[in-house]
Design a protein around this motif. Structure first.
Motif, PDB file in Angstrom:
ATOM      1  N   UNK A  36       0.819  -1.209   0.000  1.00  0.00           N
ATOM      2  CA  UNK A  36       0.000   0.000   0.000  1.00  0.00           C
ATOM      3  C   UNK A  36       0.845   1.247   0.000  1.00  0.00           C
ATOM      4  N   UNK A  37       1.767   1.308   0.915  1.00  0.00           N
ATOM      5  CA  UNK A  37       2.673   2.455   0.968  1.00  0.00           C
ATOM      6  C   UNK A  37       3.870   2.073   1.812  1.00  0.00           C
ATOM      7  N   UNK A  38       4.933   2.839   1.633  1.00  0.00           N
ATOM      8  CA  UNK A  38       6.144   2.572   2.403  1.00  0.00           C
ATOM      9  C   UNK A  38       7.004   1.507   1.759  1.00  0.00           C
ATOM     10  N   UNK A  39       8.272   1.475   2.160  1.00  0.00           N
ATOM     11  CA  UNK A  39       9.157   0.406   1.709  1.00  0.00           C
ATOM     12  C   UNK A  39       8.903  -0.851   2.535  1.00  0.00           C
ATOM     13  N   UNK A  40       8.343  -0.669   3.722  1.00  0.00           N
ATOM     14  CA  UNK A  40       7.858  -1.791   4.521  1.00  0.00           C
ATOM     15  C   UNK A  40       6.421  -1.458   4.916  1.00  0.00           C
ATOM     16  N   UNK A  41       5.540  -2.429   4.780  1.00  0.00           N
ATOM     17  CA  UNK A  41       4.128  -2.189   5.100  1.00  0.00           C
ATOM     18  C   UNK A  41       3.530  -3.470   5.643  1.00  0.00           C
ATOM     19  N   UNK A  42       3.194  -3.451   6.914  1.00  0.00           N
ATOM     20  CA  UNK A  42       2.542  -4.584   7.563  1.00  0.00           C
ATOM     21  C   UNK A  42       1.172  -4.113   8.035  1.00  0.00           C
ATOM     22  N   UNK A  43       0.164  -4.955   7.838  1.00  0.00           N
ATOM     23  CA  UNK A  43      -1.202  -4.646   8.290  1.00  0.00           C
ATOM     24  C   UNK A  43      -1.537  -5.603   9.428  1.00  0.00           C
ATOM     25  N   UNK A  44      -2.087  -5.050  10.515  1.00  0.00           N
ATOM     26  CA  UNK A  44      -2.441  -5.849  11.680  1.00  0.00           C
ATOM     27  C   UNK A  44      -3.959  -5.768  11.854  1.00  0.00           C
ATOM     28  N   UNK A  82       9.074   3.999  12.013  1.00  0.00           N
ATOM     29  CA  UNK A  82       7.867   3.610  11.272  1.00  0.00           C
ATOM     30  C   UNK A  82       6.700   4.460  11.730  1.00  0.00           C
ATOM     31  N   UNK A  83       5.594   4.328  11.032  1.00  0.00           N
ATOM     32  CA  UNK A  83       4.331   4.911  11.460  1.00  0.00           C
ATOM     33  C   UNK A  83       3.376   3.785  11.787  1.00  0.00           C
ATOM     34  N   UNK A  84       2.543   3.996  12.804  1.00  0.00           N
ATOM     35  CA  UNK A  84       1.458   3.079  13.135  1.00  0.00           C
ATOM     36  C   UNK A  84       0.187   3.906  13.066  1.00  0.00           C
ATOM     37  N   UNK A  85      -0.726   3.503  12.176  1.00  0.00           N
ATOM     38  CA  UNK A  85      -1.932   4.315  12.059  1.00  0.00           C
ATOM     39  C   UNK A  85      -3.138   3.472  11.692  1.00  0.00           C
ATOM     40  N   UNK A  86      -4.295   3.986  12.050  1.00  0.00           N
ATOM     41  CA  UNK A  86      -5.559   3.394  11.618  1.00  0.00           C
ATOM     42  C   UNK A  86      -6.459   4.531  11.151  1.00  0.00           C
ATOM     43  N   UNK A  96     -13.196  -2.949   8.191  1.00  0.00           N
ATOM     44  CA  UNK A  96     -12.696  -3.922   9.152  1.00  0.00           C
ATOM     45  C   UNK A  96     -11.469  -3.262   9.773  1.00  0.00           C
ATOM     46  N   UNK A  97     -11.490  -3.143  11.073  1.00  0.00           N
ATOM     47  CA  UNK A  97     -10.380  -2.477  11.761  1.00  0.00           C
ATOM     48  C   UNK A  97      -9.034  -3.009  11.281  1.00  0.00           C
ATOM     49  N   UNK A  98      -8.150  -2.124  10.881  1.00  0.00           N
ATOM     50  CA  UNK A  98      -6.810  -2.521  10.489  1.00  0.00           C
ATOM     51  C   UNK A  98      -5.821  -1.424  10.856  1.00  0.00           C
ATOM     52  N   UNK A  99      -4.669  -1.863  11.346  1.00  0.00           N
ATOM     53  CA  UNK A  99      -3.597  -0.930  11.674  1.00  0.00           C
ATOM     54  C   UNK A  99      -2.479  -1.108  10.664  1.00  0.00           C
ATOM     55  N   UNK A 100      -1.982   0.007  10.157  1.00  0.00           N
ATOM     56  CA  UNK A 100      -0.838  -0.021   9.249  1.00  0.00           C
ATOM     57  C   UNK A 100       0.428   0.231  10.050  1.00  0.00           C
ATOM     58  N   UNK A 101       1.426  -0.601   9.814  1.00  0.00           N
ATOM     59  CA  UNK A 101       2.767  -0.333  10.326  1.00  0.00           C
ATOM     60  C   UNK A 101       3.617  -0.148   9.073  1.00  0.00           C
ATOM     61  N   UNK A 103       6.960   1.952   6.950  1.00  0.00           N
ATOM     62  CA  UNK A 103       8.234   2.663   7.047  1.00  0.00           C
ATOM     63  C   UNK A 103       8.748   2.990   5.658  1.00  0.00           C
ATOM     64  N   UNK A 104       9.514   4.053   5.577  1.00  0.00           N
ATOM     65  CA  UNK A 104      10.259   4.361   4.367  1.00  0.00           C
ATOM     66  C   UNK A 104       9.517   5.238   3.391  1.00  0.00           C
ATOM     67  N   UNK A 105      10.023   5.240   2.181  1.00  0.00           N
ATOM     68  CA  UNK A 105       9.497   6.089   1.127  1.00  0.00           C
ATOM     69  C   UNK A 105       8.013   5.810   0.899  1.00  0.00           C
ATOM     70  N   UNK A 106       7.213   6.856   0.822  1.00  0.00           N
ATOM     71  CA  UNK A 106       5.809   6.675   0.486  1.00  0.00           C
ATOM     72  C   UNK A 106       4.858   6.792   1.664  1.00  0.00           C
ATOM     73  N   UNK A 107       5.357   6.811   2.893  1.00  0.00           N
ATOM     74  CA  UNK A 107       4.452   6.974   4.032  1.00  0.00           C
ATOM     75  C   UNK A 107       4.070   8.444   4.157  1.00  0.00           C
ATOM     76  N   UNK A 108       2.950   8.687   4.827  1.00  0.00           N
ATOM     77  CA  UNK A 108       2.496  10.061   5.027  1.00  0.00           C
ATOM     78  C   UNK A 108       3.521  10.807   5.879  1.00  0.00           C
ATOM     79  N   UNK A 109       3.749  12.041   5.534  1.00  0.00           N
ATOM     80  CA  UNK A 109       4.668  12.870   6.328  1.00  0.00           C
ATOM     81  C   UNK A 109       3.844  13.905   7.074  1.00  0.00           C
ATOM     82  N   UNK A 110       3.863  13.820   8.375  1.00  0.00           N
ATOM     83  CA  UNK A 110       3.068  14.748   9.171  1.00  0.00           C
ATOM     84  C   UNK A 110       3.908  15.983   9.465  1.00  0.00           C
TER      85      UNK A 110
END
Ligand SMILES: [Zn+2]
Length: 115
Positions: A36-44, A82-86, A96-101, A103-110
């Motif tokens: 989805x985004x990031x160089x690493x992307x895990x969904x929980x 990394x970022x952790x967001x829902x 369906x509740x999901x959390x994104x973990x 990191x890296x290029x492509x994640x939202x920059x706050x």
């Protein structure tokens, strides 16, 4: 018309192939087949249907957070952060509740807006 639920329909029953990062009786953490985004992307996700963070019961929440913490620790170790967001409401595209973990290029920059 019921809303499509990719997690309950495809991921949790393993109708599609996902790269499982961590799994407990109640929680699944995986890398999606299309990043989805990031160089690493895990969904929980919780393995039983929970619509969003607002409907999450505290006992399952503790398990979800524990798995998310383990995943986030691995991602921080490997990528430095990394970022952790829902998402909720109009921002939540899959109900369906999901959390994104992620990191890296492509994640939202706050960052603070300049205007
Ligand atoms: Zn679901």
């Amino acid at each position: 018309m019921s809303e499509p639920d990719w997690y309950c329909d495809q991921v949790i029953p393993r109708a599609i192939d996902v790269d499982v990062v961590a799994e407990t009786d109640d929680v699944l953490a995986f890398r999606p087949p299309i990043r989805g985004f990031g160089t690493e992307h895990v969904i929980v996700v919780p393995k039983r249907h929970v619509r969003s963070l607002l409907e999450l019961d505290p006992a399952l929440g503790a398990e979800l957070l524990r798995v998310t913490q383990d995943v986030a620790r691995q991602v921080v170790d490997a990528h430095g952060g990394c970022q952790v967001l829902t998402t909720l409401g109009d921002e939540q595209h899959n109900r369906h509740l999901h959390l994104h973990v992620a990191a890296g290029e492509g994640v939202a920059r706050f960052v603070r807006r300049k205007d």
